[in-house]
Design a protein around this motif. Structure first.
Motif, PDB file in Angstrom:
ATOM      1  N   TYR A   1     -81.754 104.712 117.854  1.00 31.54           N
ATOM      2  CA  TYR A   1     -80.526 104.345 117.477  1.00 31.54           C
ATOM      3  C   TYR A   1     -79.492 105.336 117.932  1.00 31.54           C
TER       4      TYR A   1
ATOM      5  N   HIS B   1     -96.630 111.904 104.669  1.00 32.51           N
ATOM      6  CA  HIS B   1     -96.651 112.119 103.375  1.00 32.51           C
ATOM      7  C   HIS B   1     -97.992 112.885 102.739  1.00 32.51           C
TER       8      HIS B   1
ATOM      9  N   GLN C   1     -94.005 104.222 112.577  1.00 29.79           N
ATOM     10  CA  GLN C   1     -94.544 103.995 111.262  1.00 29.79           C
ATOM     11  C   GLN C   1     -95.174 102.579 111.072  1.00 29.79           C
TER      12      GLN C   1
ATOM     13  N   PRO D   1     -88.972 112.438 100.357  1.00 31.08           N
ATOM     14  CA  PRO D   1     -89.350 111.087  99.540  1.00 31.08           C
ATOM     15  C   PRO D   1     -89.002 109.887 100.433  1.00 31.08           C
ATOM     16  N   ASN D   2     -89.479 108.654  99.965  1.00 31.24           N
ATOM     17  CA  ASN D   2     -89.242 107.423 100.510  1.00 31.24           C
ATOM     18  C   ASN D   2     -87.832 107.331 100.787  1.00 31.24           C
ATOM     19  N   GLY D   3     -87.238 106.732 101.980  1.00 35.93           N
ATOM     20  CA  GLY D   3     -85.873 106.657 101.907  1.00 35.93           C
ATOM     21  C   GLY D   3     -84.839 107.980 102.311  1.00 35.93           C
ATOM     22  N   ALA D   4     -85.649 108.923 102.491  1.00 36.59           N
ATOM     23  CA  ALA D   4     -85.045 110.283 102.888  1.00 36.59           C
ATOM     24  C   ALA D   4     -84.264 110.381 104.030  1.00 36.59           C
ATOM     25  N   GLY D   5     -84.708 109.257 105.046  1.00 39.88           N
ATOM     26  CA  GLY D   5     -83.983 109.465 106.508  1.00 39.88           C
ATOM     27  C   GLY D   5     -84.861 109.857 107.604  1.00 39.88           C
ATOM     28  N   LYS D   6     -86.279 110.170 107.287  1.00 36.86           N
ATOM     29  CA  LYS D   6     -87.128 110.819 108.175  1.00 36.86           C
ATOM     30  C   LYS D   6     -87.260 110.104 109.317  1.00 36.86           C
ATOM     31  N   THR D   7     -87.422 108.490 109.299  1.00 29.70           N
ATOM     32  CA  THR D   7     -87.738 107.687 110.278  1.00 29.70           C
ATOM     33  C   THR D   7     -86.478 107.490 111.168  1.00 29.70           C
ATOM     34  N   THR D   8     -85.267 107.458 110.296  1.00 30.68           N
ATOM     35  CA  THR D   8     -84.050 107.345 111.030  1.00 30.68           C
ATOM     36  C   THR D   8     -83.722 108.560 111.867  1.00 30.68           C
TER      37      THR D   8
ATOM     38  N   LEU E   1     -73.740 103.286 104.413  1.00 24.24           N
ATOM     39  CA  LEU E   1     -75.051 104.131 103.814  1.00 24.24           C
ATOM     40  C   LEU E   1     -75.119 105.224 104.597  1.00 24.24           C
TER      41      LEU E   1
ATOM     42  N   PHE F   1     -75.212 103.659 108.199  1.00 21.89           N
ATOM     43  CA  PHE F   1     -75.574 102.045 108.398  1.00 21.89           C
ATOM     44  C   PHE F   1     -74.445 101.410 107.372  1.00 21.89           C
TER      45      PHE F   1
ATOM     46  N   GLU G   1     -95.798 109.081 110.397  1.00 21.31           N
ATOM     47  CA  GLU G   1     -96.848 108.887 109.489  1.00 21.31           C
ATOM     48  C   GLU G   1     -97.954 108.214 110.026  1.00 21.31           C
TER      49      GLU G   1
ATOM     50  N   ALA H   1     -77.569 107.400 105.915  1.00 14.89           N
ATOM     51  CA  ALA H   1     -79.104 107.656 105.994  1.00 14.89           C
ATOM     52  C   ALA H   1     -79.633 108.938 106.563  1.00 14.89           C
TER      53      ALA H   1
HETATM   54  N1  LIG Z   1     -81.409  99.742 110.536  1.00 13.41           N
HETATM   55  C1  LIG Z   1     -81.057  99.976 109.414  1.00 13.41           C
HETATM   56  N2  LIG Z   1     -80.126  99.352 108.759  1.00 13.41           N
HETATM   57  C2  LIG Z   1     -79.613  99.494 107.607  1.00 13.41           C
HETATM   58  N3  LIG Z   1     -80.317 100.774 106.615  1.00 13.41           N
HETATM   59  C3  LIG Z   1     -81.172 101.255 107.210  1.00 13.41           C
HETATM   60  C4  LIG Z   1     -81.811 101.316 108.601  1.00 13.41           C
HETATM   61  N4  LIG Z   1     -82.755 101.895 108.902  1.00 13.41           N
HETATM   62  C5  LIG Z   1     -82.884 102.807 107.686  1.00 13.41           C
HETATM   63  N5  LIG Z   1     -81.957 102.213 106.673  1.00 13.41           N
HETATM   64  C6  LIG Z   1     -82.003 102.957 105.556  1.00 13.41           C
HETATM   65  O1  LIG Z   1     -81.567 104.383 105.858  1.00 13.41           O
HETATM   66  C7  LIG Z   1     -82.466 104.918 104.740  1.00 13.41           C
HETATM   67  C8  LIG Z   1     -83.501 105.922 105.292  1.00 13.41           C
HETATM   68  O2  LIG Z   1     -84.501 105.149 105.782  1.00 13.41           O
HETATM   69  P1  LIG Z   1     -85.658 105.763 106.446  1.00 13.41           P
HETATM   70  O3  LIG Z   1     -86.551 104.805 106.926  1.00 13.41           O
HETATM   71  O4  LIG Z   1     -85.131 106.686 107.566  1.00 13.41           O
HETATM   72  O5  LIG Z   1     -86.457 106.564 105.432  1.00 13.41           O
HETATM   73  P2  LIG Z   1     -87.785 107.415 105.497  1.00 13.41           P
HETATM   74  O6  LIG Z   1     -87.554 108.706 105.086  1.00 13.41           O
HETATM   75  O7  LIG Z   1     -88.532 107.361 106.744  1.00 13.41           O
HETATM   76  O8  LIG Z   1     -88.895 106.531 104.401  1.00 13.41           O
HETATM   77  P3  LIG Z   1     -90.268 106.546 104.433  1.00 13.41           P
HETATM   78  O9  LIG Z   1     -90.873 107.522 103.420  1.00 13.41           O
HETATM   79  O10 LIG Z   1     -90.211 105.117 103.239  1.00 13.41           O
HETATM   80  O11 LIG Z   1     -90.551 105.830 105.474  1.00 13.41           O
HETATM   81  C9  LIG Z   1     -83.030 103.833 103.657  1.00 13.41           C
HETATM   82  O12 LIG Z   1     -81.947 103.918 102.620  1.00 13.41           O
HETATM   83  C10 LIG Z   1     -82.926 102.900 104.523  1.00 13.41           C
HETATM   84  O13 LIG Z   1     -83.021 101.618 103.838  1.00 13.41           O
END
Ligand SMILES: Nc1ncnc2c1ncn2[C@@H]1O[C@H](COP(=O)(O)OP(=O)(O)OP(=O)(O)O)[C@@H](O)[C@H]1O
Ligand SMILES: [Mg+2]
Lengths: 313, 253
Positions: free
Chosen positions: B53, B209, B85, B37-44, B16, B13, B177, B18
């Protein structure tokens, strides 16, 4: 299922009202008002599918009405088309124009979508005003009479029953549509676009389809207006007309089929009732709208329905 | 051949990273968890695999066919379903209709037959409503079949999303989640529900989690950190892995 019963009761009530009006209307003024209300109601139904149910916006719907109306004027006058063929062509042309511009338009969101549809309406309006050799320009032009099975349809009574039938069929079809796989997909993309996409809804296709459908409703009713009035002018395609229709959707109730009808009834009749206020009618009209927005933000019919439901519990 | 195979998948992104060069394979019929952990990229990662995406790079193979870059609705037709989520419920529809829309691709979607109330279409819709009610009962929402969606609690809506995803009769189900924000009793119920879904033969990919739930349910676990794959293996292998203890479990335990 209870929904379905409520819908059928509503449809029965509208049918009864449509059937009674010609017998109780004291004079032709009221019949004329009823016909114009019916025409607006059908357009508003189509517009509400787009705005209330599918969650999109159109600020240019009067353009589609103008297209249908002028098809009914121009094609028979200049090209000798049968009025029915011209009517079909007008509705199809409105649908085709909507289809052509829909794809790029629906890539846009929010106020961009509003701007794009606004522009579309304005362009239609300008074309109608400028192509004077075909459309009569700003003055408009007369419309040949509709003939059905060799009979000229000219009297208000005849048009009343045609518009009444169109209205009832439109209500019935809209109610059916909403409660079907197509209708659920259309509502779902409003509720959550991403949720709709992941269950398999091709959201662009659905938005385009609803837009085209509502444009065709508008085009058809533009033709009906043209034949009923016997004259068309580009004012039909004015931005102000689009806004009037939008107001009917909002006042009657977004995502409410019967709200569309109620909105059309109130806002078509209201200016007539206010006409006695001599000079203050616009102010009164505006005041009614503002009060509606403050006290009935969801629109008349949904608000009343919710209140009724709460009392029953 | 694995049901799902992800090969060096990346998503950026605007600078970044992700998801970075992630690869793993999900066998049919398993519960495969993704933790980190939070922000690891799981949802992405989920958003990439379900088409929400478009990947910056890499391959996503379903039954060996690369489907990277396809639209979500096209992937749904291949048997991919998911939950979100952050809830994605259609509040303009009732609870049962939310489930019914999950079956979208299995229905007659013709607009003319719909407007004319075509008998076959109406009959199928009536059957579908019963199916949807049965699904709601299956996920534990039997008492709410006639409810409006906007009046239901968070925990109930979480499960309503699972019912909607199941209505598609998916081959592979992504749950992001499903127990977040639920109370302990609801969490146990959702764990049981995931077990029953898997027992029905649906392949489940789970982000969660709640470690107790993940460890007890999963056949395999993928651990992510800062967008990268850290470790992948059985729950035992993952639990013992020093990197995991340091990067992830260490912070919690
Ligand atoms: N649409 C987007 N645009 C910009 N950055 C994004 C976007 N989606 C996710 N990110 C960034 O990508 C990184 C991974 O986010 P993601 O949501 O995949 O984490 P996660 O593992 O699901 O975290 P959580 O456990 O908090 O749900 C984060 O730094 C987030 O800010
Ligand atoms: Mg996440």
């Amino acid at each position: 299922m209870t929904n379905r019963i409520t819908s059928l009761v509503g449809l029965a009530i509208v049918t009864a009202v449509v059937a009674i009006i010609p017998f109780v209307a004291p004079n032709s003024f009221y019949l004329d008002l009823a016909i114009r209300t019916g025409i607006n109601a059908v357009v508003v139904l189509g517009l509400n599918l787009l705005i209330g149910f599918a969650g999109q916006i159109s600020l240019g719907h009067a353009g589609f009405i103008g297209l249908g109306a002028f098809a009914s004027a121009v094609l028979p006058t200049h090209f000798g088309w049968h009025p029915l063929a011209a009517m079909a062509a007008g509705s199809l042309a409105a649908g085709a124009l909507a289809a052509v511009v829909a794809r790029p338009i629906f890539r846009l969101r929010g106020h961009y979508l509003a701007m794009a549809t606004l522009g579309l309406g304005i362009i239609v309006n300008i074309v109608l005003r400028n192509e004077a050799q075909w459309t009569g320009g700003p003055d408009g032009m007369p419309v040949p009479a509709m003939t059905l099975f060799g009979i000229d349809v000219v009297s208000d009574r005849q048009w009343y029953w045609i518009v009444g039938a169109l209205l009832l069929v439109s209500i019935w079809a809209s109610l059916n549509l909403i409660d079907s796989p197509f209708g659920r997909a259309m509502r779902a993309l409003h509720g959550s676009e991403v949720a709709a996409r992941v269950v398999g809804v091709d959201v662009t296709r659905y938005k385009v389809a609803v837009f085209v459908m509502s444009a065709m409703f508008a085009g058809l009713m533009g033709s009906v207006t043209a034949h009923y009035v016997g004259f068309v002018s580009p004012a039909l395609a004015d931005f102000g007309h689009s806004v009037e229709l939008l107001t009917m959707v909002v006042v009657g109730g977004m995502a409410s089929v019967f709200g569309s009808v109620v909105g059309a009834v109130l806002l078509t009749a209201l200016p007539q009732l206010l006409a006695t206020l001599e000079g203050w009618e616009t102010v009164a009209y505006g005041a009614v709208l503002v009060l509606c927005m403050i006290f009935l933000p969801k629109g008349l019919v949904p608000t009343l329905a919710a209140r009724f439901e709460r009392r029953r519990r | 051949m694995s049901l799902l195979e992800v090969v060096s998948l990346s998503k950026e992104f605007g600078g970044l990273k992700a998801v970075q060069d992630v690869g793993f394979a999900v066998e049919a019929g398993v519960v495969h968890s993704v933790i980190g952990p939070n922000g690891a990229g799981k949802t992405t990662l989920f958003n990439l695999i379900t088409g929400v995406y478009t990947p910056t790079q890499g391959e996503i193979r379903l039954d060996g066919v690369d489907v990277a870059g396809r639209r979500p609705d096209q992937l749904a037709a291949l048997g991919v379903a998911r939950t979100f989520q952050n809830l994605q419920i259609c509040m303009n529809m009732d609870a049962c209709e939310n489930v019914m829309v999950g079956a979208h691709l299995r229905l007659d979607r013709n607009v003319i037959r719909a407007a004319l109330r075509w008998p076959g279409l109406v009959r199928r819709d009536r059957e579908l409503r019963e199916e949807a009610e049965a699904l709601m009962a299956f996920v534990g929402l039997g008492d709410h079949v006639h409810a409006r969606a906007d009046g239901l609690s968070y925990g109930i809506l979480k499960r309503l999303e699972i019912a909607r995803a199941l209505a598609a009769r998916p081959r592979i189900l992504f749950l992001d989640e499903p127990a977040a924000g639920l109370n302990p009793r609801e969490t146990i119920e959702v764990g049981e529900l995931v077990r029953r879904i898997a027992a029905d033969g649906v392949t489940v990919v789970l982000v969660e989690h709640d470690m107790k739930m993940v460890m007890s349910l999963s056949d395999r676990i993928l651990v992510m950190d800062y967008g990268r794959k850290l470790v992948e293996g059985t729950p035992d292998e993952v639990r013992r892995h020093p990197d995991v203890v340091a990067a992830y479990l260490g912070k919690h335990a």
